[in-house]
Design an enzyme around this catalytic site. Structure first.
Site, mmCIF file in Angstrom:
data_model
loop_
_atom_site.group_PDB
_atom_site.id
_atom_site.type_symbol
_atom_site.label_atom_id
_atom_site.label_comp_id
_atom_site.label_asym_id
_atom_site.label_seq_id
_atom_site.Cartn_x
_atom_site.Cartn_y
_atom_site.Cartn_z
ATOM 1 N N THR A 132 0.578 -1.359 -0.063
ATOM 2 C CA THR A 132 -0.221 -0.064 0.168
ATOM 3 C C THR A 132 0.871 1.383 -0.012
ATOM 4 O O THR A 132 2.108 1.255 0.441
ATOM 5 C CB THR A 132 -0.772 0.127 1.306
ATOM 6 N N ASP A 133 0.234 2.474 -0.512
ATOM 7 C CA ASP A 133 1.172 3.577 -0.390
ATOM 8 C C ASP A 133 1.195 4.240 1.085
ATOM 9 O O ASP A 133 1.683 5.058 1.471
ATOM 10 C CB ASP A 133 0.387 4.673 -1.490
ATOM 11 N N GLU A 134 0.232 3.688 1.985
ATOM 12 C CA GLU A 134 0.141 4.005 3.247
ATOM 13 C C GLU A 134 1.492 3.974 4.056
ATOM 14 O O GLU A 134 1.969 4.622 5.099
ATOM 15 C CB GLU A 134 -0.838 3.366 4.055
ATOM 16 N N TYR A 157 -1.871 -0.657 10.911
ATOM 17 C CA TYR A 157 -1.884 -1.229 9.617
ATOM 18 C C TYR A 157 -0.713 -0.929 8.763
ATOM 19 O O TYR A 157 0.043 -1.775 8.227
ATOM 20 C CB TYR A 157 -3.241 -0.809 9.118
ATOM 21 N N LYS A 161 2.355 -3.351 7.186
ATOM 22 C CA LYS A 161 2.522 -3.495 6.002
ATOM 23 C C LYS A 161 4.000 -3.055 5.464
ATOM 24 O O LYS A 161 4.691 -3.662 4.612
ATOM 25 C CB LYS A 161 1.451 -2.601 5.012
HETATM 26 P P1 NAD Z 1 -9.567 -7.566 1.856
HETATM 27 O O1 NAD Z 1 -9.511 -7.270 3.384
HETATM 28 O O2 NAD Z 1 -10.443 -7.498 1.022
HETATM 29 O O3 NAD Z 1 -8.854 -9.016 1.708
HETATM 30 C C1 NAD Z 1 -7.858 -9.614 2.285
HETATM 31 C C2 NAD Z 1 -7.916 -11.226 2.070
HETATM 32 O O4 NAD Z 1 -6.984 -12.046 2.839
HETATM 33 C C3 NAD Z 1 -9.354 -11.974 2.606
HETATM 34 O O5 NAD Z 1 -9.749 -12.682 1.245
HETATM 35 C C4 NAD Z 1 -8.847 -12.911 3.947
HETATM 36 O O6 NAD Z 1 -9.642 -13.854 3.992
HETATM 37 C C5 NAD Z 1 -7.545 -13.199 3.615
HETATM 38 N N1 NAD Z 1 -6.623 -13.384 4.784
HETATM 39 C C6 NAD Z 1 -6.462 -12.526 5.901
HETATM 40 N N2 NAD Z 1 -5.923 -13.194 6.653
HETATM 41 C C7 NAD Z 1 -5.268 -14.217 6.242
HETATM 42 C C8 NAD Z 1 -4.304 -15.271 6.619
HETATM 43 N N3 NAD Z 1 -3.788 -15.054 7.652
HETATM 44 N N4 NAD Z 1 -4.178 -16.369 5.878
HETATM 45 C C9 NAD Z 1 -4.676 -16.456 4.604
HETATM 46 N N5 NAD Z 1 -5.582 -15.268 4.075
HETATM 47 C C10 NAD Z 1 -6.084 -14.430 4.743
HETATM 48 O O7 NAD Z 1 -8.161 -6.958 1.488
HETATM 49 P P2 NAD Z 1 -7.786 -6.022 0.046
HETATM 50 O O8 NAD Z 1 -8.604 -4.826 -0.025
HETATM 51 O O9 NAD Z 1 -8.410 -6.999 -1.351
HETATM 52 O O10 NAD Z 1 -6.245 -5.993 0.079
HETATM 53 C C11 NAD Z 1 -5.586 -6.886 -0.454
HETATM 54 C C12 NAD Z 1 -3.983 -6.664 -0.486
HETATM 55 O O11 NAD Z 1 -3.801 -5.381 -0.947
HETATM 56 C C13 NAD Z 1 -3.609 -6.262 0.932
HETATM 57 O O12 NAD Z 1 -2.277 -6.803 0.899
HETATM 58 C C14 NAD Z 1 -3.748 -4.831 1.198
HETATM 59 O O13 NAD Z 1 -2.633 -4.442 2.309
HETATM 60 C C15 NAD Z 1 -3.441 -4.492 -0.252
HETATM 61 N N6 NAD Z 1 -3.696 -3.036 -0.601
HETATM 62 C C16 NAD Z 1 -5.200 -2.592 -0.391
HETATM 63 C C17 NAD Z 1 -5.691 -1.384 -0.974
HETATM 64 C C18 NAD Z 1 -7.109 -1.029 -0.727
HETATM 65 O O14 NAD Z 1 -7.387 -0.061 -1.115
HETATM 66 N N7 NAD Z 1 -7.637 -2.099 -0.308
HETATM 67 C C19 NAD Z 1 -4.794 -0.502 -1.495
HETATM 68 C C20 NAD Z 1 -3.544 -1.047 -1.560
HETATM 69 C C21 NAD Z 1 -2.886 -2.337 -1.087
HETATM 70 P P1 TYD Z 2 -10.866 3.805 4.232
HETATM 71 O O1 TYD Z 2 -11.749 3.156 3.131
HETATM 72 O O2 TYD Z 2 -10.721 3.262 5.723
HETATM 73 O O3 TYD Z 2 -9.310 3.883 3.719
HETATM 74 P P2 TYD Z 2 -7.837 3.981 4.310
HETATM 75 O O4 TYD Z 2 -8.091 4.677 5.718
HETATM 76 O O5 TYD Z 2 -7.105 2.927 4.035
HETATM 77 O O6 TYD Z 2 -7.398 5.323 3.472
HETATM 78 O O7 TYD Z 2 -11.014 5.431 4.510
HETATM 79 C C1 TYD Z 2 -10.787 6.293 3.680
HETATM 80 C C2 TYD Z 2 -11.022 7.795 4.194
HETATM 81 O O8 TYD Z 2 -12.405 7.759 4.429
HETATM 82 C C3 TYD Z 2 -10.000 7.923 5.254
HETATM 83 O O9 TYD Z 2 -9.702 9.246 5.251
HETATM 84 C C4 TYD Z 2 -10.978 7.799 6.539
HETATM 85 C C5 TYD Z 2 -12.264 8.444 5.925
HETATM 86 N N1 TYD Z 2 -13.502 7.475 6.441
HETATM 87 C C6 TYD Z 2 -14.570 8.211 6.982
HETATM 88 O O10 TYD Z 2 -14.664 9.463 7.055
HETATM 89 N N2 TYD Z 2 -15.700 7.687 7.518
HETATM 90 C C7 TYD Z 2 -16.007 6.118 7.478
HETATM 91 O O11 TYD Z 2 -16.763 5.838 7.970
HETATM 92 C C8 TYD Z 2 -14.737 5.259 7.002
HETATM 93 C C9 TYD Z 2 -14.660 3.769 7.044
HETATM 94 C C10 TYD Z 2 -13.493 6.354 6.345
#
Ligand code: NAD
Ligand code: TYD
Length: 352
Positions: A132-134, A157, A161
């Site tokens: 992630t960019d975080e 989180y 990461k």
């Molecule tokens: P998500 O939470 O929707 O899915 C995570 C998946 O991992 C789920 O299917 C869960 O069952 C599985 N999982 C969790 N713990 C596990 C374990 N111990 N063993 C095996 N499987 C396990 O997450 P996502 O949003 O699809 O993100 C996927 C990846 O991309 C993550 O690594 C996250 O850090 C990264 N990412 C997410 C975003 C975003 O905006 N969602 C952006 C950048 C990077």
């Molecule tokens: P989120 O989807 O949790 O992603 P991340 O924290 O990983 O960027 O949140 C996106 C933005 O929205 C973040 O600035 C927090 C804000 N947010 C709210 O204002 N209300 C909410 O209920 C949630 C879940 C997020």
């Protein structure tokens, strides 16, 4: 059938993982895709119903924290490559309980790295770590995250990461493990669990529930359509350089409040409501602790080196997303029944 590659995708039942599995299973019939997922609250095999009977797809329920299970899967399927997405992914949950994030995101990642290192004695392999960019921390009004920006994670989180990224790099330098890392901005799209901003707001607008905006709503995120993230991973996995990191983002910055108002207007139209009706549901609530102010990605490296760029505008992607949630009420009902209600009460009841 001899497969050209046996690719282990971890977290393939989650939001981004399911889009990636679908892309690889349909685009590469000569690869076998092994989806390893623990099926936590965020993992859902319904997300993959349309491809589950494909010959080149296998599902294995396993926990990356359990190294023995990983060894067995590597052995059984002669895994040639890994694309690692399995993670605990929600910042608010990490604030409530960081240890689960340490276990899956750090210990789980190191387990996978160790098993890959021990199993891959010869041949060509790729270990692609999805991050992630975080990890770069929080930006002020100006500037963009570049691949060279120093890591400065601030939430449990992002700290977990960042730690996993460091271990991936350490395995490259120390053991020559052929790794690649991608760091992507916030994703949105179909099948996203409604704890994250966009699906939570869509669901609440539909149900006419309060729309909880943290703080003043002036935090900024850079949004990318999940399918474009999956396509970027495909490019990096196949053409990216070993040992390198690639930033992925949409050059698409939105203040949370503006984004939620946009969703309100879009849904008012789609649901035949009066203009401005849903905006009245907006409720400002207590801010998230340590809330990162702004994320924004400089994606020029992947654009220049690999020719990737987003395929849709934010407006197009959001419309597709809203339509999917409106057409898939059963999915949303299923994932929001039971545990979700308890989660929602715990996270939001004392916030206003
Ligand atoms: P998500 O939470 O929707 O899915 C995570 C998946 O991992 C789920 O299917 C869960 O069952 C599985 N999982 C969790 N713990 C596990 C374990 N111990 N063993 C095996 N499987 C396990 O997450 P996502 O949003 O699809 O993100 C996927 C990846 O991309 C993550 O690594 C996250 O850090 C990264 N990412 C997410 C975003 C975003 O905006 N969602 C952006 C950048 C990077
Ligand atoms: P989120 O989807 O949790 O992603 P991340 O924290 O990983 O960027 O949140 C996106 C933005 O929205 C973040 O600035 C927090 C804000 N947010 C709210 O204002 N209300 C909410 O209920 C949630 C879940 C997020």
């Amino acid at each position: 059938m001899t497969w050209k590659k046996n690719i282990l995708i971890t977290g393939g039942a989650g939001f981004i993982g399911s889009h990636l599995v679908r892309l690889f299973v349909t685009k590469y019939p000569h690869y076998r895709i092994i989806n390893l997922d623990k099926l936590t609250y965020a993992g859902n095999l319904e997300n993959l119903k349309d491809i589950e009977s494909k010959e080149n797809y296998v599902f294995e329920k396993a926990d990356i924290v359990n190294k023995e299970e990983l060894i067995e899967i590597f052995d059984n399927y002669q895994i040639t490559d890994v694309i690692h997405l399995a993670a605990e992914s929600h910042v608010d949950r990490s604030i409530e309980g960081p240890m689960e994030f340490v276990m899956t995101n750090v210990v789980g990642t190191v387990n996978l790295l160790q098993v890959a290192k021990d199993m891959w004695k010869e041949g060509e392999h790729v270990f692609h770590h999805v991050s992630t960019d975080e990890v770069y921390g929080s930006l002020g009004d100006d500037g963009l995250f570049e691949e060279t920006t120093p890591y400065d994670p601030r939430s449990p989180y992002s700290a977990s990461k960042a730690s996993s990224d460091h271990f991936v790099r350490a395995f490259y330098h120390t053991y020559n493990l052929p790794v690649k890392i991608s760091n992507c901005s916030n994703n949105y799209g179909s099948h996203q669990f409604p704890e994250k901003l966009i699906p939570l707001m869509i669901n609440n607008i539909v149900l006419k529930k309060p729309l909880p905006i943290y703080g003043k709503g002036d935090n900024i995120r850079d949004w990318l359509w999940v399918v474009d993230h999956a396509k970027a991973i495909d490019e990096i996995f196949h053409k990216g350089k070993i040992g390198e990191s690639y930033n992925i983002g949409g050059l698409n910055e939105w203040k949370n409040i503006d984004l939620v108002k946009y969703l309100c207007r879009l849904l008012d139209k789609k649901l035949g409501r009066e203009e401005g009706e849903s905006e009245q549901l907006i409720t400002f609530v207590k801010d998230r602790s340590g809330h990162d102010k702004r994320y924004a990605i400089d994606a020029s490296k992947i654009e220049k080196e690999l020719g990737w760029k987003p395929s849709v505008t934010f407006e197009q992607g959001l419309e597709k997303t809203v339509d999917w949630y409106l057409e898939n009420k059963e999915w949303i009902n299923k994932v929001t029944s039971g545990d979700y209600q308890d989660y929602y009460k715990k996270m939001y009841q004392n916030k206003s």
